[in-house]
Design an enzyme around this catalytic site. Sequence first.
Site, PDB file in Angstrom:
ATOM      1  N   CYS A   1     -50.491   7.977 -31.829  1.00  0.00           N
ATOM      2  CA  CYS A   1     -49.362   8.914 -31.776  1.00  0.00           C
ATOM      3  C   CYS A   1     -49.418   9.961 -32.878  1.00  0.00           C
ATOM      4  CB  CYS A   1     -48.040   8.154 -31.840  1.00  0.00           C
ATOM      5  SG  CYS A   1     -47.850   7.110 -33.311  1.00  0.00           S
TER       6      CYS A   1
ATOM      7  N   GLU B   1     -39.751   5.315 -31.960  1.00  0.00           N
ATOM      8  CA  GLU B   1     -41.020   5.798 -32.511  1.00  0.00           C
ATOM      9  C   GLU B   1     -41.790   6.441 -31.367  1.00  0.00           C
ATOM     10  OE1 GLU B   1     -41.904   5.946 -35.538  1.00  0.00           O
ATOM     11  OE2 GLU B   1     -40.432   4.653 -36.529  1.00  0.00           O
TER      12      GLU B   1
END
Length: 457
Positions: A243, A209
């Site tokens: 993110c 991720e």
Amino acid sequence: MAPSYKEVVEGARKVYAEGRTRPIAFRRQQLQQYKKMLINHKDEFLKALVSDLNKPQLEAVIFEVDFALKDVDFLLENLDRLAKTEEVKSVLPGDKSLLVREPYGVVLVMGAWNYPLQLSLIPAAGAIAAGNTVIIKPSEVSPATANAIAKYLPQYLDKDCYRVVLGGIPETTELLKERFDYVFYTGSTTVGRIVREAANKYLTPTTLELGGKCPCYVDATADLEMAVRRILWGKMFNLGQTCIAPDYILCPKAVQDAFINKAKEVLKEWYGEDIKKSPYLCRIVAERHVDRLVNYLKDGKVVIGGRYDKASKWVEPTVLVDVKENSGVMRDEVFGPILPIFNVNTPDEAITFINKGEKPLAMYVFSNNKADVDKFLERVSCGGVTVNDTLHHAANPNLPFGGVGYSGMGAYHGDQTFYTFTHIKPVLLREYDQTQEMMLSARYPPYTADKIRILTS
């Protein structure tokens, strides 16, 4: 003396081989204990998040503690369905064909510092639900939260099956030398490459991720009253250290001017005249990241914000215009409260610009023109999309969350959190049936023309 990483991993493998983590009743009991930990020590976790990032309580509750609680509630509610062996259609009469949900074995979960609680615990919960033993490595950059996880998790979960290890880069480097059956990493693309390289030694499957530059396109048909608020909320939540935060805006010049005027009003409304004193803004995690962000201020004209204080790890919400395509702020993932605006005239121009870079983890499109929205959905490859808002695709458990290309591989959330840590093993059961054997006899040598005709008809 603390056990070595080799001893920790070997211990987890021994317990897994004994089958302790496999029974559904055991998994459910451990998840219930995990939930109890989050509830009983919610205040301690919130204090740790303040210590590490000065997270406002609302942000810490919504996207950390409660986010993890909702995830474990989903796993508990759906565990029987997710773990159940599924029968599928067979080719030959008399056969029984099954999809068996099998744990991988020993799982390593490496959390990130920006959401240090949920990015360590949610993947771990999925691995527990799937029947694995789990070793959790929280980020050392958020030490208070890492220490809280290491303190409380062993008080509630089976200490042999689920371990927390702490340490920095040297310790992580040593840990990655061990053999795992699955590795789940959240963090930067640079470190992601290192994790993948270490996993490749044993051909260990990984979920990465990562991140990247998440574009946000705004056109003249967007409702700017709402769009500005939604974009700024997504950008300033966790002070841009997300993110999937909108990294930069693509829009026509006229939209840019209207956006700036409205953004000034909204920021003043939210954070007051002295924005530095606002209790509703997080802080940058470390001084070196303040230095990194301040370096971007020279890459454009500051039209909002621009102030900073390294000692208190504060960077003001900032908007830049007149940025160059090849500048640092348009090349690097910003990961902070600096929002550059780059002018484009058409959706096609915006799509071309996005596609010149690496595939982003998220994309945002603010438009009431369905045809233009569809262009972005069809022509831009990215991890996920929210139209006319930001971040929210990551909050729906029915939507898998993950990247593509440089923004990551694999996904989780909802069902996918369970399946990420599950090998789906195909099983065919066949009886010693004479009628079926006659049907299959053509497969045996000698391979005559009649047998070939039978098998290919």
